[in-house]
Design a protein around this motif. Structure first.
Motif, PDB file in Angstrom:
ATOM      1  N   LYS A  52       1.310   3.985   6.681  1.00 18.00           N
ATOM      2  CA  LYS A  52       1.045   2.785   7.350  1.00 18.00           C
ATOM      3  C   LYS A  52       2.692   1.880   7.246  1.00 18.00           C
ATOM      4  N   GLU A  53       3.318   2.105   6.129  1.00 16.65           N
ATOM      5  CA  GLU A  53       4.360   1.565   5.702  1.00 16.65           C
ATOM      6  C   GLU A  53       5.403   2.087   6.895  1.00 16.65           C
TER       7      GLU A  53
ATOM      8  N   LEU B 287      -1.456   4.262   3.109  1.00 19.58           N
ATOM      9  CA  LEU B 287      -0.593   2.879   3.085  1.00 19.58           C
ATOM     10  C   LEU B 287       0.800   3.490   3.063  1.00 19.58           C
ATOM     11  N   VAL B 288       1.246   4.531   2.603  1.00 24.28           N
ATOM     12  CA  VAL B 288       2.683   5.009   2.604  1.00 24.28           C
ATOM     13  C   VAL B 288       2.875   5.331   4.379  1.00 24.28           C
TER      14      VAL B 288
ATOM     15  N   GLN C 274      -6.223   6.649  -0.149  1.00 23.84           N
ATOM     16  CA  GLN C 274      -5.687   5.496   0.032  1.00 23.84           C
ATOM     17  C   GLN C 274      -4.309   5.141  -0.035  1.00 23.84           C
ATOM     18  N   MET C 275      -3.657   5.727  -1.002  1.00 21.69           N
ATOM     19  CA  MET C 275      -2.211   5.351  -1.102  1.00 21.69           C
ATOM     20  C   MET C 275      -1.326   6.215  -0.087  1.00 21.69           C
TER      21      MET C 275
ATOM     22  N   THR D 132      -5.794   1.375   7.866  1.00 19.73           N
ATOM     23  CA  THR D 132      -6.225   0.462   6.786  1.00 19.73           C
ATOM     24  C   THR D 132      -7.906   0.841   6.716  1.00 19.73           C
TER      25      THR D 132
END
Lengths: 407, 407
Positions: free
Chosen positions: A216-217, A213-214, A209-210, A180
């Motif tokens: 991170k998910e 987060l992918v 950024q995307m 993050t």
């Protein structure tokens, strides 16, 4: 009852512990030394003054991170570490410190003293080649990950284990610091001032950024295997013959690629940092090739051992050869993404690495960091299309510092 | 102390329960009726003889599946059902039966009687159009899945909830019956004899086997949200105005696409079965278009509501617009895969559906099943490349029975 030990009380504690009958037999001259090494825990060496070969390491959890007391951390991480050390020693004997004793009231583990080993990160900074490192790490990863996954465990056993070994506080540290904060404006972040033009580009890159987060998910919800969770080059001790993986207190059921990527991402950092550490240009080139070969060998050893385990030890739930190929390819792509995320956060996030911070000159450091960043960005942005480790290696070899950082 | 109720003891039980003060006030003429409806549980209606409008449903778990006593099943599924009903009613008031009372020693729930509704599967078999069904289901899916995911819950809260609501025995039923057995030779499997040429092709299709296992891996390890786990058209009761989702006892933290796919996959089955049920060819065409529109509307309502929730209720952990698009696209592809798996297992696996088994003529049934199978195969094999629900609908519309099945 729990209390935090110190150099004096640790000796009293050890003298009453079961290791007196096993490791420290007849040692009536024990002394304790606070190693003050970890960011997170109390770590003591307790050894015999007359025979310093007789020694143990005692690692005790504090209810917070030792170096960052604002980070509240659960004491039960000591139990998770004990559980992991048992599993690691079961499947990879010799590749993790031996666990002598776990105390679930004092939240401490007494384990093998690794005084003939150094943390590999520091060896890499001196261009030392460890001939067995890649092989050992590849085997360690393949076995610890395979044997704790749905490929091996019974369905219900794995679900119950995953529910027991949750580690929310430690996971949250990773979620914030790795996935993050580096991609947004956040007060925890810091970086070498001269690196700013490169950092600005990263912050403006919506694809990056995307992807973060992918990843991170996946980190938060892909309960694939019991992963170490902090598998960087500061968690691995070595000498020419031995490799020992330490500190599994971040462990939980997560994506395998996070562990594999952690070590490869840290090799990217070392690769970048050689811009300074390897002064001689030929030596630099040679050592960087060794690092690239280490990336390749770790992956290839991992893949070979993992395929071997799929062929010989897999449960009967996966009757498809093609599935195995898909699984391995997915692991490679995950590894590239997580490896990249691990490298990037160490350059532009909160906690940096000595590979970089020990470069005294800001300009040199920025150039070294920029090379590592570029390699990591290439891994993260191209990971969905790669099909072999050679592509990842070519991306590292092609990585140049950002033009505005050189100027 | 737990004991299994019967038509007589259920009345005694209800008379001592809190619903006497709420739903069954002044009812001193209660009778119990064993509905014998479920495959898995005891289900009773308890109602007032004088005023049959005053009624409740009592559903009690047995330590095994009612219709398959060899399937040992955990009593605690009743508690999971209670927990799910609370969540569903919180976020989707009116779209699930109201929960009046949960007894954690008797493993039973007393809930709203849905005597003005029918199971939609039977309505679809009669070509009834339910004007609000798609809208309701899309909303239900979007809200129950969003509010129990990492997009909404705090990281630690979700991990603790996922660890608490594990459901290993129920999951294992799905793992075996949906993802494993249909693709191998297994004694549980059965299918219409005339369908055999088509089934043989499926068993020989290595890509299909692989995809089924890739989906199984996701089912077993992608802990994305608290899913219903059994969201087929037999778990949904409707009338023209209302939609009620029942029976969440298979719930656990799994991939969202499994729920969305379940209902869409069952609409594929209905689409195939109209080959028999809709005798008139124009009416058949018209109703199939209504089913295709239902698939489209469910997805589009889901997507719209889910995006709305991401825009307005998401926690601060996902700061990227592009991530939202990626997330939705991944859901669509997962939905296609899981939907296909759910349709295929109902045709060639152990437990079939009345849409098909009520077709008395073997040849007609095989043709209907073959159409559904072909649509499902197209979804499963092409899912990695699709970008819109329209592509999935076109695949269903293009589905023909296997040539060797028609002959």
């Amino acid at each position: 009852m729990y209390y935090a030990l110190d150099e004096k009380t640790v000796v009293d504690y050890v003298q009453k512990s079961p290791v007196m009958a096993t490791i420290l037999v007849d040692c009536n001259d024990l002394v304790g030394a606070d190693l003050a090494e970890g960011n997170v825990n109390l770590v003591f060496r307790v050894y015999s003054l007359g025979d310093p070969e007789k020694s143990v390491i005692l690692k005790q959890a504090l209810p917070y991170a030792r170096k960052y007391p604002d980070f509240i951390m659960p004491l039960k991480r000591a139990g998770i570490e004990a559980e992991l050390l048992k599993i690691e020693n079961k499947y990879c004997p010799g590749l993790a410190p031996e666990l002598y004793y776990y105390d679930n009231e004092m939240y401490l583990n007494i384990m093998e003293d690794l005084n003939k080993h150094i943390i590999i990160r520091y060896g890499l900074m001196k261009q030392i080649q460890y001939p067995k490192f890649s092989q050992h790490v590849g085997i360690f990863l393949a076995r610890t990950l395979f044997y704790t996954s749905d490929l091996y465990l019974e369905s219900a056993e794995k679900k119950e284990m995953a529910a027991r070994i949750i580690n929310p506080v430690m996971c949250k540290v990773t979620e914030d610091l790795v996935f993050t904060e580096p991609y947004i404006d956040h007060p925890n972040n810091n970086w070498t001032k001269e690196l700013t033009p490169h950092v600005k580009e990263i912050k403006a890159n919506k694809s990056l950024q995307m992807e973060a987060l992918v990843l991170k998910e996946a980190f938060m919800s892909h309960s694939q295997a019991l992963i170490h969770g902090d598998f960087h080059t500061g968690s691995i001790m070595v000498n020419k013959n031995e490799t020992k993986v330490l500190d599994p207190e971040f462990a939980f059921f997560g994506p395998m690629g996070f562990d594999i990527g952690a070590v490869l991402g840290n090799l990217i950092l070392s690769y970048g940092s050689q811009e300074y550490h390897a002064k001689d240009i030929n030596k630099r080139k040679e050592y960087r090739e060794w690092l690239l070969k280490a990336i390749k060998d770790i992956w290839e050893t991992f893949e070979k051992e993992f395929r071997n385990l799929m062929d010989t030890k897999m449960n009967d739930q996966w009757p498809s050869e093609r599935f195995k190929d898909f699984y391995i390819l997915k692991l490679l792509r995950d590894t590239a993404g997580f490896g990249a995320a691990k490298a990037i956060r160490r350059v532009i996030g909160m906690a940096h690495v000595p590979d970089m911070w020990e470069i005294p000159d800001d300009k040199s450091r920025a150039i070294a960091e920029s090379i590592a960043l570029n390699a990591a960005q290439a891994w993260m942005l191209n990971r969905h299309d790669i099909t072999s480790i050679n592509e990842l290696i070519a991306m590292v070899r092609a990585a140049k510092p950002h033009p505005k950082v050189i100027k």
